[in-house]
Design an enzyme around this catalytic site. Structure first.
Site, PDB file in Angstrom:
ATOM      1  CE1 TYR A 161      -4.316  -1.532   0.597  1.00 43.22           C
ATOM      2  CE2 TYR A 161      -3.021  -3.258   1.905  1.00 43.22           C
ATOM      3  CZ  TYR A 161      -3.742  -2.876   0.989  1.00 43.22           C
ATOM      4  OH  TYR A 161      -5.530  -3.698   1.541  1.00 43.22           O
TER       5      TYR A 161
ATOM      6  CG  ASP B 110      -7.877  -3.926  -5.378  1.00 39.95           C
ATOM      7  OD1 ASP B 110      -7.208  -2.952  -4.904  1.00 39.95           O
ATOM      8  OD2 ASP B 110      -8.610  -4.680  -5.057  1.00 39.95           O
TER       9      ASP B 110
ATOM     10  CG  HIS C 107      -9.144  -4.691  -1.472  1.00 35.22           C
ATOM     11  ND1 HIS C 107      -7.894  -4.143  -2.215  1.00 35.22           N
ATOM     12  CD2 HIS C 107      -9.081  -4.636  -0.473  1.00 35.22           C
ATOM     13  CE1 HIS C 107      -7.338  -4.630  -1.179  1.00 35.22           C
ATOM     14  NE2 HIS C 107      -7.594  -4.432   0.285  1.00 35.22           N
TER      15      HIS C 107
END
Length: 495
Positions: free
Chosen positions: A239, A268, A360
């Site tokens: 991330y 996403d 996700h």
């Protein structure tokens, strides 16, 4: 040395106030007096165990290395003298909330025979917050459920009377040999369901010869996982932080470990989805992870771990950031979270090494497309993508038949996230058992379709007619056109 000093339970129990606070963690006696007010999860959870053994609550949410990260070595007062343990010491603190159990015991592992069984057991035996966090998805759960149902609407076209006595499920993922076209998708905080968490997954993946994706929000650090499985094979889910230097440092650290074979940039998760089941159950505010500054808390929106720990994710991530990641790593780069052929084409033009088609697990944007539909869109609109980079699929994989359908339609491999978390409920053995189940189901599907190697899997193996109408034929809508907002403003001005 002070750290070797034996300390009785009577002595430890005397240090049970905010101004004099000792805790026992894994047999070691630590002085938390100066730290508890700085604790990211608040003082309450520490003071609850002042003068007592806090090993269980600590290990449920923290990596073993966390305590040494935050406390100076001189705060280690000694070790617990186990010969002094008495009945009073063994009692739970008065405010302790016992773990909610819907069933008294987990059934024997050998009685679980598919991925769904692991999910059912987890729903009955995991504590309420763990189940809420793992099982939840965005708003009405439409994408979460469609991920699986769309696989079910694709039919096989089996061929018969072929010699399928021996089948070979081996493949290569990013140049790394794998015994199956299957990897463990990165999923956060596996320690919530078992003390070994991602370590159990790492050991199982090594034993079974598949890759493990490690979440940026893993319960254990990358160094601890590399130590757990020194010959294991991992990729890292990144991330990108608003603080680019923190991300750069983490990327360099991952790249320095030979066990890590690729970096997957998560694309996403521009904003955390509204996961209502997760929000409804309060989170322990001491919850944290070793590779992120994000901290859990409860607020007026609820106690959703996914939302409350997403502050370290940069919503300003753009295609230019691929170059930023490349500057700090020699590893292959994959984009995790592609949901359209248009972005797959941009990824190809950006020169990334692979893409993971994923929504996700339906956890961020409800009614985003099921991943298997996106795979079909690539086949229809951008087949050249398959010649330029590897394509992976996760979200909705529950059966060996799902794996074979994805491979037949061009996927290099598939990932399983939630199911592997549910299997971790049984530790390393549970994860190994689920991998064995998926291997057996895949081999069965291959034999009954008349193929003996993954190279033989092709689109002619499947009938997608029941979902073909869901596959976009172009970037633009087939008939709707954009309404000029300037005209709407003009009309409003006349009113």
């Amino acid at each position: 040395m002070t750290s070797d000093k034996l300390i009785s339970v009577t002595e430890i129990a005397r240090h049970n106030t905010a101004s004099d606070c000792w805790l026992v963690v894994d047999g070691q006696v630590w002085d938390f007096t100066e730290f508890h007010e700085e604790h990211p999860g608040g003082s309450a959870i520490i003071l609850k165990y002042a003068g007592r053994d806090a090993t269980k609550p600590y290990n449920e949410v923290h990596s073993p290395s966390t305590i040494r990260k935050y406390l100076h070595p001189d705060k280690l007062k000694g070790v617990l003298d186990t010969s002094t343990i008495n009945d009073e010491w063994l009692k739970e603190p008065p405010a302790e909330n016992t773990r909610v159990m819907l069933d008294n015991e987990k059934p024997p592992l050998h009685t679980l025979i598919n991925a769904h069984d692991f999910e059912i057991v987890a729903s009955k035996t995991a504590n309420k917050k763990t189940w809420a966090f793992y099982s939840s998805a965005a708003t009405d759960l439409i994408t979460r459920d469609a991920n699986k149902s769309c696989f079910d609407r694709i039919w096989f076209r089996p061929r018969i009377m072929r010699n399928v006595r021996s089948v070979d499920t081996r493949t290569s993922i990013m140049g790394v040999e794998s015994s199956l076209p299957l990897f463990v998708s990165p999923a956060a905080m596996a320690k919530l369901i078992h003390p070994d968490g991602e370590r159990a997954i790492a050991k199982a993946c090594y034993e079974k010869g598949i890759l493990q994706g490690v979440s940026n929000n893993s319960s254990y650090s990358i160094e601890e996982l590399a130590e757990t499985a020194p010959n294991g094979k991992f990729f890292f889910q990144l991330y990108v932080s608003p603080d680019r230097e923190k991300s750069a440092s983490l990327i360099r650290k991952v790249s320095s470990l030979p066990q890590f074979k690729a970096i997957h940039i998560t694309v996403d998760a521009a904003w955390p989805g509204k996961r209502e089941a997760d929000e409804r159950v309060k989170v322990d505010e001491s919850t944290s992870v070793p590779m992120s500054d994000a901290k859990a808390k409860n607020d007026k929106k609820g106690g959703g771990i996914g939302r409350l720990m997403a502050g370290h994710i940069d919503p300003a991530l753009t295609w230019d950031d691929i170059a930023f990641v490349r500057r700090h790593t020699h590893l292959p780069i994959c984009l995790k979270g592609i949901m359209s052929a248009d972005d797959a084409i941009l990824a190809m033009k950006a020169g990334v090494d692979g893409i993971l088609l994923s929504n996700h697990g339906g956890r961020n944007l409800d009614t985003s497309p099921p991943s298997i539909i996106t795979l079909l869109e690539l086949q229809r609109r951008a087949p050249e993508v398959f010649d330029c980079m590897e394509v992976y699929v996760d979200s909705g994989i529950r059966r060996g038949t799902d794996t074979l359908k994805a491979v037949a339609l061009g996927a290099t491999a598939v990932g399983m996230g939630r199911s592997m978390l549910f299997a971790t409920n049984y530790g390393q053995e549970g994860v190994e058992h689920l991998i064995d189940i998926m291997r057996d189901e895949l081999e069965t599907a291959m034999r009954n379709n008349g193929i003996t190697s993954l190279d033989e899997a092709s689109p002619e193996l499947v009938n997608t007619g029941d979902v073909d109408h869901l596959v976009p034929a172009g970037r633009l809508h087939q008939y709707a056109r954009k309404v000029a907002k300037s005209r709407q403003k003009l009309l409003a001005a006349k009113l």
